[in-house]
Every structure is written in C-alpha cells, then in structure tokens.
Design an enzyme around this catalytic site. Structure first.
Site, PDB file in Angstrom:
ATOM      1  N   ARG A  18     126.887  36.049 106.524  1.00 42.53           N
ATOM      2  CA  ARG A  18     127.382  34.586 108.131  1.00 42.53           C
ATOM      3  C   ARG A  18     126.312  33.937 107.696  1.00 42.53           C
ATOM      4  O   ARG A  18     124.690  33.796 106.815  1.00 42.53           O
ATOM      5  CB  ARG A  18     126.984  34.927 108.874  1.00 42.53           C
ATOM      6  N   THR A  40     124.813  43.384 110.299  1.00 45.45           N
ATOM      7  CA  THR A  40     124.410  44.446 110.782  1.00 45.45           C
ATOM      8  C   THR A  40     125.277  45.204 111.013  1.00 45.45           C
ATOM      9  O   THR A  40     125.436  46.294 111.857  1.00 45.45           O
ATOM     10  CB  THR A  40     123.897  44.047 112.169  1.00 45.45           C
ATOM     11  N   GLY A  59     132.795  36.208  90.719  1.00 46.93           N
ATOM     12  CA  GLY A  59     131.390  37.189  91.534  1.00 46.93           C
ATOM     13  C   GLY A  59     131.460  38.108  90.805  1.00 46.93           C
ATOM     14  O   GLY A  59     132.159  38.630  91.514  1.00 46.93           O
ATOM     15  N   TYR A 159     110.113  33.078 117.906  1.00 44.87           N
ATOM     16  CA  TYR A 159     110.068  32.114 116.860  1.00 44.87           C
ATOM     17  C   TYR A 159     109.272  32.165 116.017  1.00 44.87           C
ATOM     18  O   TYR A 159     108.855  32.165 115.184  1.00 44.87           O
ATOM     19  CB  TYR A 159     111.819  31.332 117.442  1.00 44.87           C
ATOM     20  N   ALA A 160     108.482  31.062 117.381  1.00 47.48           N
ATOM     21  CA  ALA A 160     107.536  29.958 116.590  1.00 47.48           C
ATOM     22  C   ALA A 160     106.156  30.993 115.665  1.00 47.48           C
ATOM     23  O   ALA A 160     106.148  31.011 114.870  1.00 47.48           O
ATOM     24  CB  ALA A 160     107.170  28.661 117.313  1.00 47.48           C
TER      25      ALA A 160
HETATM   26  N1  NAP Z   1     120.582  27.276 111.643  1.00 43.73           N
HETATM   27  C1  NAP Z   1     118.835  26.623 111.478  1.00 43.73           C
HETATM   28  O1  NAP Z   1     119.246  25.637 111.599  1.00 43.73           O
HETATM   29  C2  NAP Z   1     118.086  27.602 110.864  1.00 43.73           C
HETATM   30  C3  NAP Z   1     117.109  26.720 111.321  1.00 43.73           C
HETATM   31  C4  NAP Z   1     115.955  26.857 110.842  1.00 43.73           C
HETATM   32  C5  NAP Z   1     115.840  28.433 110.523  1.00 43.73           C
HETATM   33  N2  NAP Z   1     116.943  29.244 110.299  1.00 43.73           N
HETATM   34  C6  NAP Z   1     117.025  30.467 110.087  1.00 43.73           C
HETATM   35  O2  NAP Z   1     117.641  31.316 108.744  1.00 43.73           O
HETATM   36  C7  NAP Z   1     117.897  32.139 108.452  1.00 43.73           C
HETATM   37  C8  NAP Z   1     119.692  32.625 108.744  1.00 43.73           C
HETATM   38  O3  NAP Z   1     119.842  31.744 110.118  1.00 43.73           O
HETATM   39  P1  NAP Z   1     121.330  30.977 110.285  1.00 43.73           P
HETATM   40  O4  NAP Z   1     121.376  29.917 111.014  1.00 43.73           O
HETATM   41  O5  NAP Z   1     122.281  31.268 109.248  1.00 43.73           O
HETATM   42  O6  NAP Z   1     122.012  32.510 111.538  1.00 43.73           O
HETATM   43  P2  NAP Z   1     122.989  32.770 111.524  1.00 43.73           P
HETATM   44  O7  NAP Z   1     123.828  32.152 111.828  1.00 43.73           O
HETATM   45  O8  NAP Z   1     123.394  33.832 113.395  1.00 43.73           O
HETATM   46  O9  NAP Z   1     124.296  34.102 111.047  1.00 43.73           O
HETATM   47  C9  NAP Z   1     122.514  35.404 110.343  1.00 43.73           C
HETATM   48  C10 NAP Z   1     122.394  36.067 109.302  1.00 43.73           C
HETATM   49  O10 NAP Z   1     121.623  37.178 109.725  1.00 43.73           O
HETATM   50  C11 NAP Z   1     122.118  38.934 109.541  1.00 43.73           C
HETATM   51  N3  NAP Z   1     120.400  39.382 110.526  1.00 43.73           N
HETATM   52  C12 NAP Z   1     120.353  39.071 111.687  1.00 43.73           C
HETATM   53  N4  NAP Z   1     119.880  39.862 112.483  1.00 43.73           N
HETATM   54  C13 NAP Z   1     120.120  40.670 111.457  1.00 43.73           C
HETATM   55  C14 NAP Z   1     119.934  41.798 111.208  1.00 43.73           C
HETATM   56  N5  NAP Z   1     118.946  42.849 112.129  1.00 43.73           N
HETATM   57  N6  NAP Z   1     119.784  42.901 110.602  1.00 43.73           N
HETATM   58  C15 NAP Z   1     120.841  42.763 109.510  1.00 43.73           C
HETATM   59  N7  NAP Z   1     120.797  41.104 109.311  1.00 43.73           N
HETATM   60  C16 NAP Z   1     121.049  40.755 110.132  1.00 43.73           C
HETATM   61  C17 NAP Z   1     123.616  38.543 110.517  1.00 43.73           C
HETATM   62  O11 NAP Z   1     124.090  39.552 110.342  1.00 43.73           O
HETATM   63  P3  NAP Z   1     124.970  39.588 111.298  1.00 43.73           P
HETATM   64  O12 NAP Z   1     127.141  39.412 110.544  1.00 43.73           O
HETATM   65  O13 NAP Z   1     125.822  41.714 111.051  1.00 43.73           O
HETATM   66  O14 NAP Z   1     125.056  39.526 112.651  1.00 43.73           O
HETATM   67  C18 NAP Z   1     124.221  36.452 109.411  1.00 43.73           C
HETATM   68  O15 NAP Z   1     124.284  37.771 108.559  1.00 43.73           O
HETATM   69  C19 NAP Z   1     117.202  32.510 110.361  1.00 43.73           C
HETATM   70  O16 NAP Z   1     116.588  33.478 109.509  1.00 43.73           O
HETATM   71  C20 NAP Z   1     117.259  31.657 110.877  1.00 43.73           C
HETATM   72  O17 NAP Z   1     115.793  31.741 111.895  1.00 43.73           O
HETATM   73  C21 NAP Z   1     118.179  28.224 110.331  1.00 43.73           C
END
Ligand code: NAP
Length: 255
Positions: A18, A40, A59, A159-160
C-alpha cells in the site's frame, strides 16, 4: 530519449502493498525490474489489486507475506528470492508505522514496538540482503526515512528517533560498503497521501491546513517518492551514496 531502465534487475520492496511502497513497486516494475514485495498479510485485497495492476501493465511482480520485524521470515524471503532469480540488485526498505502521541503517554513496550517496526526491521532487511550483494559486488539500498528526522515532526518521539537511526545506518553502510559496490541512500518523505497520512489528518480541515503548509501547493503522492527511488536504483544514481534526501514539496524547511 533519456529513460530509467532497470531491465534485468531484481528488486525487493519491504512493505510494498500500500501507499508509498506500492508506488515504488509500480514504478520499479514500469522501469523493467522484476519486483518482489512483502506485506503483513492483513490487507489481501490490496495485495491482489497491486499484483493485477502491475501485471496488466506488463510488469513482473510477486508478493510475499513476511513480517518485517521477523528475522527468520525475512531471511527466508531473501533466500527464496535469490534462489529463484539468482540475484538481489535493489533493496528498498519502506515498512514503517507511526502513532502520534506525547512522550508522557508512551510505555517502554510501545517504544520497543516502534523501534522494532521502524528501525530493527531495516537492520533485518539489510542483514539478509548483504551477503548476496557482497557476493555480486553490486547493490543499491534505499531506506525510506521521514522528514521527522530533520524537524522532529510526525508527532512521536519513538518515530523520530527510529527514523534518525536509519540515517546512522545509512552513513555506516555508505562508508563501509560503497567501495564494495553497494550504494546506500535514505529518502525522507514528507506529507504523502497514504493510509498512514489519513490516520493522522483525517478531517477535511486538517488536510486543508496541511496543504496550506506545502510550498508546492499540494500534498505528495507515492509516485513522488517512487521516481527518486527508481533514479537512485538506476545507472543515473551511480555517483550518489550516503545521502539523506528530503522529498517533501519544501514543507520541512520552507513552510
Ligand atoms: N505518508 C507519509 O506522509 C510519510 C511521511 C514520512 C515518512 N513516511 C514513511 O514512508 C513509509 C511508508 O509509509 P506509508 O504512508 O506508505 O504507510 P502505509 O500507507 O501505512 O503503508 C505501509 C506499508 O508498509 C507495510 N508494512 C508496515 N509494517 C510492516 C511490517 N511490520 N511488516 C511488513 N510490512 C509492513 C504495510 O503492509 P500491509 O498492507 O500488509 O499493512 C504497507 O504496505 C513508512 O516507513 C513511513 O514511516 C511516510
């Protein structure tokens, strides 16, 4: 015409079902890489949707349910990938989670959980991939951090701290492994439209306030992070290592 060509490369996106991870999966596959992504197992419909979208666009992609904090599961995933493909060229560690809350409400258990999910998981991915990249003397490691590393944003101490830890990991890897053909960088997203962002800024007025802080006038989308990931993974990134790169529409430094 200049293109990003990853034909012949195999990529592993840890946490790719996602949001930003899914955007990276789509973009790396569009560039010609064979992509394996982990998840997950909690959102099977999203996994199926992503597999279909990538495959219908021509792909090649596979999904593996593997908990990013479980060393045995992740090692088995990498070993199976290398056995099937012969190589792991690109590792993108994207898995992460954030729960905004004040320090006073944290517990030691919640601290450990956050560090496990956001930092230890990256160690596990790198540890599993490294022997194969070293053997090939070739690899790209891209860690997905957060603008919280720069400004303490994100609303959570753990987190930080964890995202700052990724930067320490990256500088060590760049120093010790760049000469061995393995280039590592961190991309720090800020305010990208995903489920994680919606959990924190769910109300329309919260969202409007966030957009008002963006110098480029919009929130980010996963493709904004995915484009740089593909660039760094490609020959265009051959001279870039040890960098912490903000991809945040200017918000962190110029809001
Ligand atoms: N969105 C933002 O504004 C933002 C800003 C700064 C940093 N980030 C960083 O960018 C990254 C992605 O964020 P996002 O916003 O795309 O998050 P998200 O929408 O919550 O998606 C998280 C993804 O990571 C997978 N995941 C999470 N924990 C996992 C685990 N323990 N084992 C395996 N897979 C796991 C989830 O899988 P499932 O689908 O199976 O749950 C999902 O595919 C993160 O590291 C986040 O900290 C995001």
């Amino acid at each position: 015409m200049l293109t990003i060509d990853l034909t012949g490369n195999t990529a592993l996106v840890v946490g790719g079902s996602r949001g930003i991870g899914a955007g990276i999966v789509v973009t790396l596959a569009r560039a010609g890489a064979h992509v394996v992504f982990t998840h997950t197992g909690r959102h099977p419909a999203r996994v199926d949707e992503l597999l279909s979208a990538v495959r219908s666009a021509g792909g090649t992609v596979e999904a593996v349910a593997a908990e990013a904090t479980a060393e045995a599961e992740m090692t088995a995933c990498v070993e199976a990938l290398v056995a099937a493909r012969g190589q792991l060229d690109i590792l993108v560690h994207n898995a992460g989670r954030n729960q905004a809350r004040p320090v006073e409400t944290m517990t030691l258990d919640s601290w450990h959980d956050a560090l496990d999910c956001n930092l230890t998981s990256a160690y596990i991915s790198v540890r599993a991939a490294m022997p194969h990249m070293l053997a090939a003397r070739r690899g790209r490691i891209i860690l997905i951090g957060s603008s919280a590393f720069y400004n303490g944003g994100g609303g959570a101490l753990d987190y930080a701290a964890a995202k700052s830890g990724l930067v320490g990991m990256m500088t060590y890897l760049a120093r010790e492994y760049s000469r061995k053909g393995i280039l590592t960088n961190v991309i720090h997203p800020g305010a990208i439209e995903t489920d994680l962002l919606k959990e924190r800024y769910g109300e329309p007025e919260q969202r409007a306030a966030l957009v008002a802080q963006m110098p480029v006038g919009r929130l980010g989308v996963p493709e904004d992070i995915a484009g740089l990931t593909a660039f760094l993974a490609s020959p265009l990134g051959d001279f870039i290592c040890g960098q912490s790169i903000l991809v945040d529409g200017g918000r962190t430094l110029y809001r």
